[in-house]
Design a protein around this motif. Structure first.
Motif, PDB file in Angstrom:
ATOM      1  N   THR A   5       0.834  -1.198   0.000  1.00  0.00           N
ATOM      2  CA  THR A   5       0.000   0.000   0.000  1.00  0.00           C
ATOM      3  C   THR A   5       0.870   1.250   0.000  1.00  0.00           C
ATOM      4  N   MET A   6       0.475   2.209  -0.818  1.00  0.00           N
ATOM      5  CA  MET A   6       1.141   3.516  -0.849  1.00  0.00           C
ATOM      6  C   MET A   6       0.199   4.537  -0.237  1.00  0.00           C
ATOM      7  N   THR A   7       0.771   5.509   0.432  1.00  0.00           N
ATOM      8  CA  THR A   7       0.000   6.605   1.007  1.00  0.00           C
ATOM      9  C   THR A   7       0.173   7.832   0.123  1.00  0.00           C
ATOM     10  N   ILE A   8      -0.940   8.415  -0.287  1.00  0.00           N
ATOM     11  CA  ILE A   8      -0.923   9.706  -0.974  1.00  0.00           C
ATOM     12  C   ILE A   8      -1.260  10.727   0.108  1.00  0.00           C
ATOM     13  N   TYR A   9      -0.408  11.729   0.273  1.00  0.00           N
ATOM     14  CA  TYR A   9      -0.548  12.649   1.403  1.00  0.00           C
ATOM     15  C   TYR A   9      -0.382  14.094   0.948  1.00  0.00           C
ATOM     16  N   ALA A  10      -0.803  14.998   1.808  1.00  0.00           N
ATOM     17  CA  ALA A  10      -0.597  16.427   1.565  1.00  0.00           C
ATOM     18  C   ALA A  10       0.087  17.032   2.779  1.00  0.00           C
ATOM     19  N   LEU A  61      -4.474  11.560   2.113  1.00  0.00           N
ATOM     20  CA  LEU A  61      -5.531  11.789   1.136  1.00  0.00           C
ATOM     21  C   LEU A  61      -6.158  10.482   0.686  1.00  0.00           C
ATOM     22  N   GLU A  62      -5.314   9.468   0.506  1.00  0.00           N
ATOM     23  CA  GLU A  62      -5.827   8.140   0.148  1.00  0.00           C
ATOM     24  C   GLU A  62      -4.710   7.120   0.219  1.00  0.00           C
ATOM     25  N   MET A  63      -5.115   5.876   0.201  1.00  0.00           N
ATOM     26  CA  MET A  63      -4.198   4.740   0.133  1.00  0.00           C
ATOM     27  C   MET A  63      -4.478   4.053  -1.197  1.00  0.00           C
ATOM     28  N   CYS A  64      -3.404   3.550  -1.827  1.00  0.00           N
ATOM     29  CA  CYS A  64      -3.596   2.870  -3.104  1.00  0.00           C
ATOM     30  C   CYS A  64      -2.477   1.856  -3.324  1.00  0.00           C
ATOM     31  N   VAL A  65      -2.637   1.049  -4.349  1.00  0.00           N
ATOM     32  CA  VAL A  65      -1.589   0.087  -4.701  1.00  0.00           C
ATOM     33  C   VAL A  65      -0.450   0.852  -5.378  1.00  0.00           C
ATOM     34  N   PRO A  66       0.776   0.352  -5.270  1.00  0.00           N
ATOM     35  CA  PRO A  66       1.922   1.058  -5.844  1.00  0.00           C
ATOM     36  C   PRO A  66       1.773   1.374  -7.331  1.00  0.00           C
ATOM     37  N   GLU A  67       1.154   0.493  -8.075  1.00  0.00           N
ATOM     38  CA  GLU A  67       1.012   0.699  -9.519  1.00  0.00           C
ATOM     39  C   GLU A  67       0.155   1.923  -9.870  1.00  0.00           C
ATOM     40  N   ARG A  68      -0.652   2.375  -8.949  1.00  0.00           N
ATOM     41  CA  ARG A  68      -1.531   3.517  -9.216  1.00  0.00           C
ATOM     42  C   ARG A  68      -1.088   4.785  -8.490  1.00  0.00           C
ATOM     43  N   GLU A  71      -0.318   8.036 -10.655  1.00  0.00           N
ATOM     44  CA  GLU A  71      -1.570   8.534 -11.236  1.00  0.00           C
ATOM     45  C   GLU A  71      -2.429   9.217 -10.175  1.00  0.00           C
ATOM     46  N   ARG A  72      -2.567   8.590  -9.022  1.00  0.00           N
ATOM     47  CA  ARG A  72      -3.404   9.147  -7.957  1.00  0.00           C
ATOM     48  C   ARG A  72      -2.792  10.438  -7.405  1.00  0.00           C
ATOM     49  N   GLU A  73      -1.477  10.466  -7.274  1.00  0.00           N
ATOM     50  CA  GLU A  73      -0.794  11.678  -6.817  1.00  0.00           C
ATOM     51  C   GLU A  73      -1.083  12.826  -7.792  1.00  0.00           C
ATOM     52  N   ARG A  74      -0.961  12.581  -9.086  1.00  0.00           N
ATOM     53  CA  ARG A  74      -1.249  13.600 -10.102  1.00  0.00           C
ATOM     54  C   ARG A  74      -2.688  14.093 -10.010  1.00  0.00           C
ATOM     55  N   ARG A  75      -3.608  13.166  -9.842  1.00  0.00           N
ATOM     56  CA  ARG A  75      -5.028  13.559  -9.763  1.00  0.00           C
ATOM     57  C   ARG A  75      -5.287  14.455  -8.555  1.00  0.00           C
ATOM     58  N   TRP A  76      -4.650  14.136  -7.426  1.00  0.00           N
ATOM     59  CA  TRP A  76      -4.803  14.983  -6.242  1.00  0.00           C
ATOM     60  C   TRP A  76      -4.195  16.360  -6.473  1.00  0.00           C
ATOM     61  N   ILE A  77      -3.050  16.418  -7.121  1.00  0.00           N
ATOM     62  CA  ILE A  77      -2.414  17.705  -7.407  1.00  0.00           C
ATOM     63  C   ILE A  77      -3.354  18.561  -8.256  1.00  0.00           C
TER      64      ILE A  77
END
Length: 92
Positions: A5-10, A61-68, A71-77
């Motif tokens: 799991t990867m953490t997308i954070y701000a 902001l969210e948790m996701c699989v490493p492969e995404r 993409e998820r970081e960009r969408r949050w930005i």
């Protein structure tokens, strides 16, 4: 936290917690926060952290699989910029 799991954070200034300033991703959020405190890169993010004397916190902001994660970081930005946040991220 699961290794997969990867953490997308701000990052946010403690004095202005409603304003996001940086979006990132991390396998280990605590290790990543420490690396922000010791970062010496010549970047907008590092200058901002110096300006606020490294008095910041983070919001998951969210948790996701490493492969995404990228993409998820960009969408949050994109989303946070559209909402009026002045992010210090370099363009991805």
């Amino acid at each position: 936290m699961n290794k997969q799991t990867m953490t997308i954070y701000a990052l946010v200034d403690i004095a202005a917690p409603d304003h996001y300033r940086y979006v990132g991703q991390a396998k280990n959020i605590e290790t990543r926060m420490q690396s922000h405190r010791t970062d010496t890169a010549n970047s907008l993010k590092t200058q901002w952290l110096k300006d606020i004397n490294y008095e910041f916190t983070y919001e998951v902001l969210e948790m996701c699989v490493p492969e995404r994660a990228r993409e998820r970081e960009r969408r949050w930005i994109i989303l946070l910029i559209k909402q009026g946040n002045h992010l210090t991220n370099e363009l991805l």
